[in-house]
Design a protein around this motif. Structure first.
Motif, PDB file in Angstrom:
ATOM      1  N   GLU A  45     -10.405 -11.940  -3.887  1.00  0.00           N
ATOM      2  CA  GLU A  45     -11.706 -11.699  -4.520  1.00  0.00           C
ATOM      3  C   GLU A  45     -12.666 -11.026  -3.545  1.00  0.00           C
ATOM      4  O   GLU A  45     -13.382 -10.085  -3.911  1.00  0.00           O
ATOM      5  N   VAL A  46     -12.675 -11.501  -2.291  1.00  0.00           N
ATOM      6  CA  VAL A  46     -13.531 -10.885  -1.275  1.00  0.00           C
ATOM      7  C   VAL A  46     -13.123  -9.431  -1.071  1.00  0.00           C
ATOM      8  O   VAL A  46     -13.965  -8.530  -1.024  1.00  0.00           O
ATOM      9  N   CYS A  47     -11.821  -9.196  -0.967  1.00  0.00           N
ATOM     10  CA  CYS A  47     -11.320  -7.830  -0.748  1.00  0.00           C
ATOM     11  C   CYS A  47     -11.675  -6.925  -1.926  1.00  0.00           C
ATOM     12  O   CYS A  47     -12.081  -5.782  -1.726  1.00  0.00           O
TER      13      CYS A  47
ATOM     14  N   GLY B  49     -13.874  -3.609  -1.811  1.00  0.00           N
ATOM     15  CA  GLY B  49     -13.126  -2.378  -2.080  1.00  0.00           C
ATOM     16  C   GLY B  49     -12.050  -2.099  -1.048  1.00  0.00           C
ATOM     17  O   GLY B  49     -11.767  -0.940  -0.757  1.00  0.00           O
ATOM     18  N   ILE B  50     -11.468  -3.169  -0.476  1.00  0.00           N
ATOM     19  CA  ILE B  50     -10.407  -3.008   0.513  1.00  0.00           C
ATOM     20  C   ILE B  50      -9.198  -3.843   0.094  1.00  0.00           C
ATOM     21  O   ILE B  50      -9.297  -4.699  -0.773  1.00  0.00           O
TER      22      ILE B  50
ATOM     23  N   VAL C 233      -5.962  -4.618   4.955  1.00  0.00           N
ATOM     24  CA  VAL C 233      -7.053  -4.113   5.793  1.00  0.00           C
ATOM     25  C   VAL C 233      -7.863  -5.279   6.355  1.00  0.00           C
ATOM     26  O   VAL C 233      -8.262  -5.265   7.522  1.00  0.00           O
ATOM     27  N   LEU C 234      -8.094  -6.304   5.548  1.00  0.00           N
ATOM     28  CA  LEU C 234      -8.841  -7.483   6.006  1.00  0.00           C
ATOM     29  C   LEU C 234      -8.109  -8.160   7.164  1.00  0.00           C
ATOM     30  O   LEU C 234      -8.706  -8.466   8.199  1.00  0.00           O
TER      31      LEU C 234
ATOM     32  N   GLN D  82      -6.018   6.418  -0.174  1.00  0.00           N
ATOM     33  CA  GLN D  82      -6.877   7.496   0.288  1.00  0.00           C
ATOM     34  C   GLN D  82      -6.429   8.840  -0.267  1.00  0.00           C
ATOM     35  O   GLN D  82      -6.991   9.860   0.061  1.00  0.00           O
ATOM     36  N   GLY D  83      -5.429   8.832  -1.095  1.00  0.00           N
ATOM     37  CA  GLY D  83      -4.845  10.068  -1.595  1.00  0.00           C
ATOM     38  C   GLY D  83      -5.621  10.656  -2.755  1.00  0.00           C
ATOM     39  O   GLY D  83      -6.712  10.233  -3.096  1.00  0.00           O
TER      40      GLY D  83
END
Length: 131
Positions: A76-78, A82-83, A87-88, A117-118
């Motif tokens: 939920e935090v991610c 938006g990550i 990544v976290l 990122q594409g």
């Protein structure tokens, strides 16, 4: 069979490559990272260990399965940030390495999936996506 007209339009891997090459040609990432990291002049070693000691036989490994509640909370935090969870945890690892090095930061590299990122539709395309 018979539902071909309902299939989504395929996203081609070559479109992703074209998108990536275009952004590399207009993006000056070297200058960006030089301005961001140019003042760093020494490596960061956890516990001041710059080399492996011994033959590696004494290395211990540990793993921990997160509870369902904690896992949902992290997701939920991610999502809110938006990550991805990867990544976290990557950022958390950097903080741990930095603190174990008596620094505020740690710079290190890793291979991550580049699909997010594409170009538009990259998540639905087949192909190798790494940064």
């Amino acid at each position: 069979s018979g539902d071909i007209e309902n299939l989504p339009v395929p996203v081609l891997y070559r479109d992703f490559i074209g998108h990536t090459l275009y952004y590399q040609s207009i993006n000056d990432s070297e200058s960006y990272f030089r301005s961001l990291l140019g003042g760093i002049d020494e490596p960061v070693y956890p516990f001041e260990l710059s080399d492996t000691l011994g033959d590696g036989r004494g290395i211990k490994e540990s793993s921990l399965l997160l509870s369902g509640e904690l896992s949902r909370g992290l997701r939920e935090v991610c999502t809110g940030l938006g990550i991805s969870p990867a990544v976290l945890f990557y950022a958390a690892y950097g903080l741990v390495v930095g603190r174990c090095s008596n620094k505020r930061y740690a710079i290190f590299g890793s291979v991550f999936s580049g699909r997010l990122q594409g170009s538009l539709g990259a998540a639905d395309s087949l192909g190798l996506f790494i940064n």
